[in-house]
Design a protein around this motif. Structure first.
Motif, PDB file in Angstrom:
ATOM      1  N   ASP A  60       0.833  -1.212   0.000  1.00 59.62           N
ATOM      2  CA  ASP A  60       0.000   0.000   0.000  1.00 59.62           C
ATOM      3  C   ASP A  60       0.866   1.260   0.000  1.00 59.62           C
ATOM      4  O   ASP A  60       0.560   2.239  -0.677  1.00 59.62           O
ATOM      5  CB  ASP A  60      -0.936   0.020   1.218  1.00 59.62           C
ATOM      6  N   GLU A  64      -7.660  -0.854  -8.728  1.00 63.46           N
ATOM      7  CA  GLU A  64      -7.280  -0.742  -7.318  1.00 63.46           C
ATOM      8  C   GLU A  64      -8.354   0.035  -6.534  1.00 63.46           C
ATOM      9  O   GLU A  64      -8.739  -0.351  -5.432  1.00 63.46           O
ATOM     10  CB  GLU A  64      -5.927  -0.017  -7.254  1.00 63.46           C
ATOM     11  N   ASN A 122     -10.677  -1.570  -3.640  1.00 65.80           N
ATOM     12  CA  ASN A 122     -10.642  -1.073  -2.261  1.00 65.80           C
ATOM     13  C   ASN A 122     -12.054  -0.745  -1.766  1.00 65.80           C
ATOM     14  O   ASN A 122     -12.412  -1.071  -0.631  1.00 65.80           O
ATOM     15  CB  ASN A 122      -9.775   0.192  -2.159  1.00 65.80           C
ATOM     16  N   ASN A 174     -13.902  -2.870   1.218  1.00 62.59           N
ATOM     17  CA  ASN A 174     -14.405  -2.206   2.424  1.00 62.59           C
ATOM     18  C   ASN A 174     -15.899  -2.468   2.613  1.00 62.59           C
ATOM     19  O   ASN A 174     -16.362  -2.696   3.735  1.00 62.59           O
ATOM     20  CB  ASN A 174     -14.206  -0.692   2.332  1.00 62.59           C
ATOM     21  N   GLY A 234      -6.386   2.268   2.416  1.00 64.97           N
ATOM     22  CA  GLY A 234      -7.252   1.975   1.259  1.00 64.97           C
ATOM     23  C   GLY A 234      -7.960   3.205   0.695  1.00 64.97           C
ATOM     24  O   GLY A 234      -7.884   3.489  -0.507  1.00 64.97           O
TER      25      GLY A 234
END
Ligand code: ADP
Length: 254
Positions: free
Chosen positions: A90, A151, A155, A159, A221
């Motif tokens: 990350d 990405e 993310n 979540n 994230g």
């Protein structure tokens, strides 16, 4: 103006120049301060799992541990190592977006298909969390950077599953109107308070540190989402009601 001759001491251009310089310096100071804060956070976040790893390794090395405990501690070392790998990944992603210098290749992407691919990749973790995944809307094409968009959507969907409730759902919708293209990720999860709505996009910020430690994650994230969306020319909106769920929207104006 001069008190004696009443002539302007600085002409308008000089004053404008000074204002521009001042803004420039302030922005640089803010950037530097953010960078310092980021470095301090990174050091702290890296140190925590490293301290655990070295602690467990030391216990095993001492030889005073029962065989079944050796396995338990080795498991903990493995978990902490995985956490470090995710964290470093990350951090690399954020720095690449920050540097703004990597020549990313743009290509035509059907974002409906992209979101569908992301959902099928996440199906296994959704099954584990007992959350249902849905895809709605229509096809929409964008000239964009595929790995960054992938990405961002991953993310948001990840979540939406993690902060959901048992029996809840995640719905991804793509809408292509005359003025804009919108991709939304809606969940029926725990929600985010009004006060925390802007903070969740900060680096390393997690609403409930102790609870989210069990859930897993780096706190990076949404920061990647924010930076990545800015890079791709999309606006990010968040609507949320505590205990009912959240909707994150990515919007591209045409
Ligand atoms: P993390 O790795 O902790 O998931 P993020 O940057 O992705 O880091 O998110 C930051 C925090 O925002 C999370 O720790 C969580 O508290 C909150 N959050 C993010 N997405 C959601 C969501 N869909 N519903 C409720 N809370 C969320």
């Amino acid at each position: 103006y001069c008190q004696v001759c009443a002539n302007p001491v600085f002409d308008k251009e000089t004053i404008a120049g000074a204002v521009i310089l001042l803004i420039d310096v302030t922005e640089k100071m803010q950037r530097d301060s953010l960078r310092r804060e980021f470095t301090a956070n990174v050091s702290h976040e890296l140190k925590t799992p490293l301290t655990s790893i070295s602690g467990f390794a030391e216990i095993i090395q001492s030889g005073f541990v029962k065989q079944e405990d050796v396995r338990k501690f080795a498991g903990k070392i493995f978990d902490e190592t995985q956490r470090l790998v995710t964290l470093v990944d990350d951090i690399i992603k954020i720095s690449q977006l920050d540097e703004n210098c990597q020549p990313y290749q743009r290509e035509k992407v059907d974002i409906y298909n992209l979101a569908k691919d992301v959902l099928s990749r996440l199906q296994e973790s959704a099954n584990k969390a007992q959350v249902q995944l849905n895809m709605e809307g229509e096809h929409a094409e964008l000239e964009t950077v595929l790995p960054i968009l992938d990405e961002i959507v991953s993310n948001l969907c990840d979540n939406a599953i993690k902060y959901n409730k048992k029996g809840g759902s995640v719905t991804v919708t793509v809408l292509n109107t005359r003025n804009q293209i919108c991709l939304s990720v809606r969940d029926t999860g725990i929600g985010i308070t009004a006060a925390e709505k802007s903070r969740v996009f900060e680096r390393f910020y997690r609403v409930d540190k102790s609870h989210s430690k069990e859930i897993g994650g780096t706190g990076l994230g949404l920061s990647i989402v924010k930076h990545g969306a800015a890079y791709l020319g999309a606006k990010v909106e968040l609507e949320s009601t505590i205990d009912k769920g959240s909707t994150f929207r990515l919007i591209w104006q045409k």
